[in-house]
Design an enzyme around this catalytic site. Structure first.
Site, PDB file in Angstrom:
ATOM      1  N   SER A 121      16.149   4.890 -20.515  1.00 22.27           N
ATOM      2  CA  SER A 121      14.958   5.713 -20.295  1.00 22.27           C
ATOM      3  C   SER A 121      15.293   7.192 -20.263  1.00 22.27           C
ATOM      4  O   SER A 121      16.388   7.592 -19.830  1.00 22.27           O
ATOM      5  CB  SER A 121      14.309   5.318 -18.959  1.00 22.27           C
ATOM      6  OG  SER A 121      13.283   6.219 -18.609  1.00 22.27           O
ATOM      7  N   TYR A 144      14.417   4.717 -10.206  1.00 23.53           N
ATOM      8  CA  TYR A 144      14.221   4.094 -11.518  1.00 23.53           C
ATOM      9  C   TYR A 144      15.148   4.745 -12.543  1.00 23.53           C
ATOM     10  O   TYR A 144      15.874   4.055 -13.264  1.00 23.53           O
ATOM     11  CB  TYR A 144      12.765   4.223 -11.966  1.00 23.53           C
ATOM     12  CG  TYR A 144      12.566   3.845 -13.413  1.00 23.53           C
ATOM     13  CD1 TYR A 144      12.575   2.508 -13.809  1.00 23.53           C
ATOM     14  CD2 TYR A 144      12.400   4.828 -14.403  1.00 23.53           C
ATOM     15  CE1 TYR A 144      12.416   2.158 -15.140  1.00 23.53           C
ATOM     16  CE2 TYR A 144      12.233   4.477 -15.728  1.00 23.53           C
ATOM     17  CZ  TYR A 144      12.245   3.149 -16.095  1.00 23.53           C
ATOM     18  OH  TYR A 144      12.111   2.803 -17.420  1.00 23.53           O
ATOM     19  N   LYS A 185      -0.086  -2.750 -18.198  1.00 25.58           N
ATOM     20  CA  LYS A 185       0.853  -1.991 -17.368  1.00 25.58           C
ATOM     21  C   LYS A 185       0.149  -1.338 -16.182  1.00 25.58           C
ATOM     22  O   LYS A 185       0.782  -0.801 -15.284  1.00 25.58           O
ATOM     23  CB  LYS A 185       1.555  -0.906 -18.194  1.00 25.58           C
ATOM     24  CG  LYS A 185       2.572  -1.431 -19.180  1.00 25.58           C
ATOM     25  CD  LYS A 185       3.310  -0.293 -19.866  1.00 25.58           C
ATOM     26  CE  LYS A 185       4.252   0.411 -18.905  1.00 25.58           C
ATOM     27  NZ  LYS A 185       5.049   1.462 -19.576  1.00 25.58           N
TER      28      LYS A 185
END
Length: 321
Positions: A121, A144, A185
């Protein structure tokens, strides 16, 4: 690579990116043998309507799942499964699910001599200045991003210890992905979809003052393209996957007005976050040069396709709250 006859594992295959990967492979190579693994947290069965392959419900922290997969043979592994909610603050859970479980797939790829492509990411860059380059400014601001950074570091270390895998493990650092299939999502769906759903219902778009924050938005078909090219590249590495261009949220609203046939004015409000990325942009030179990746979608083209999908498949969908 011709995937007909290939045995393929796709984790997170009922999710946004994973399901698009499933659909692309099954449409192009109908004789591919796909196994989808999904915990159905962000994934949804409706993303897999029409899929006729194997489906396993669970995730890689489940010992029963690991036992099922341990002795299976796979030619290619696409690892899209993860906790993707960047607001999750449970550090232990995030590291267990996103990072620790990844070691199993590295070992599985090694035993099978399989190609492994995994989702990293742009969050690994935190608030570092753009354009973002692999190896520079890797300072994640949340757990994250840190979990993805650790996956990249695990890959580097694993490849150093296992030189026989130098041809087959690739990490792709996704930037802001949008497109068909992301409705489930929820609050983690792209701002493009969230704004589009509201604007279609005549709800005025609201942006942080004054909408000039910039993001590198990349259409999901380009993400799928990058995964497929990485799997057949014949070498390992970590690469950015974006459009290579940053665009403002104001521009998104303007493009959506055009695509939806609306004329909404923007309501601006104060940004409540002390930390906020004001500009992300992927340096994709290495991705282009080494993987042969070239984005097919401009923001205008991608939003138009997203709106068409939304008005057909998602015609009755409510705005995401």
């Amino acid at each position: 690579m011709n995937y007909n006859g290939k045995k393929i594992l796709i984790t997170g295959g009922a999710g946004f990116i994973g399901s698009n990967l499933v659909k692309t492979i099954t449409s192009r190579w109908p004789d591919a043998e796909i196994c989808v693994l999904d915990a159905f947290v962000n994934g949804h069965f409706k993303n897999l309507i029409g899929y006729q392959g194997e489906l396993i419900a669970g995730d890689l922290t489940d010992e029963n799942i690991l036992r099922q997969l341990k002795d299976r043979h796979f030619d290619v592994i696409f690892h899209q499964g993860a906790i993707t909610d960047t607001t999750v603050s449970d550090q232990k859970k995030m590291i267990e699910v996103n990072t620790n479980s990844f070691s199993f797939l590295l070992d599985l790829a090694s035993r099978n001599q399989a190609s492994l492509v995994y989702a990293s990411s742009a969050a690994v860059y935190g608030n570092s200045p753009s354009p973002n380059r692999v190896g520079k400014g890797e300072i994640p601001e949340n757990v994250y991003g840190y979990s993805k950074y650790l996956m990249d570091e695990m890959t580097r270390l694993y490849l150093k210890k296992n030189p026989e895998l130098q041809h087959s493990v690739t990490g792709l650092r996704y930037f802001n992905v949008y497109g068909p299939g992301e409705y489930y999502k929820g609050k983690m769906a792209s701002m493009i979809l969230q704004l589009a759903l509201k604007m279609r219902r005549n709800i005025p778009p609201r942006l942080f003052k004054f909408g000039d924050q910039r993001r590198d938005f990349v259409f999901v078909d380009d993400i799928v393209q990058a995964n497929l090219k990485a799997a057949s590249a014949g070498f390992s590495g970590i690469f950015n996957v974006g459009s290579g261009v940053s665009r403002t949220f104001n521009e998104i609203v303007a493009i959506l007005n055009e695509a939806l046939g609306t004329d909404h004015y923007i309501e601006y409000f104060d940004n409540p976050y002390t930390f906020y990325q004001n500009n992300t942009c992927a340096d994709i030179r290495e991705t282009r040069d080494k993987l042969g990746y070239t984005p097919d979608y401009t923001l205008e083209k991608g939003i138009q396709k997203t709106v068409e999908w939304m008005q057909s498949a998602m015609k009755d969908a409510d705005p995401i709250s």
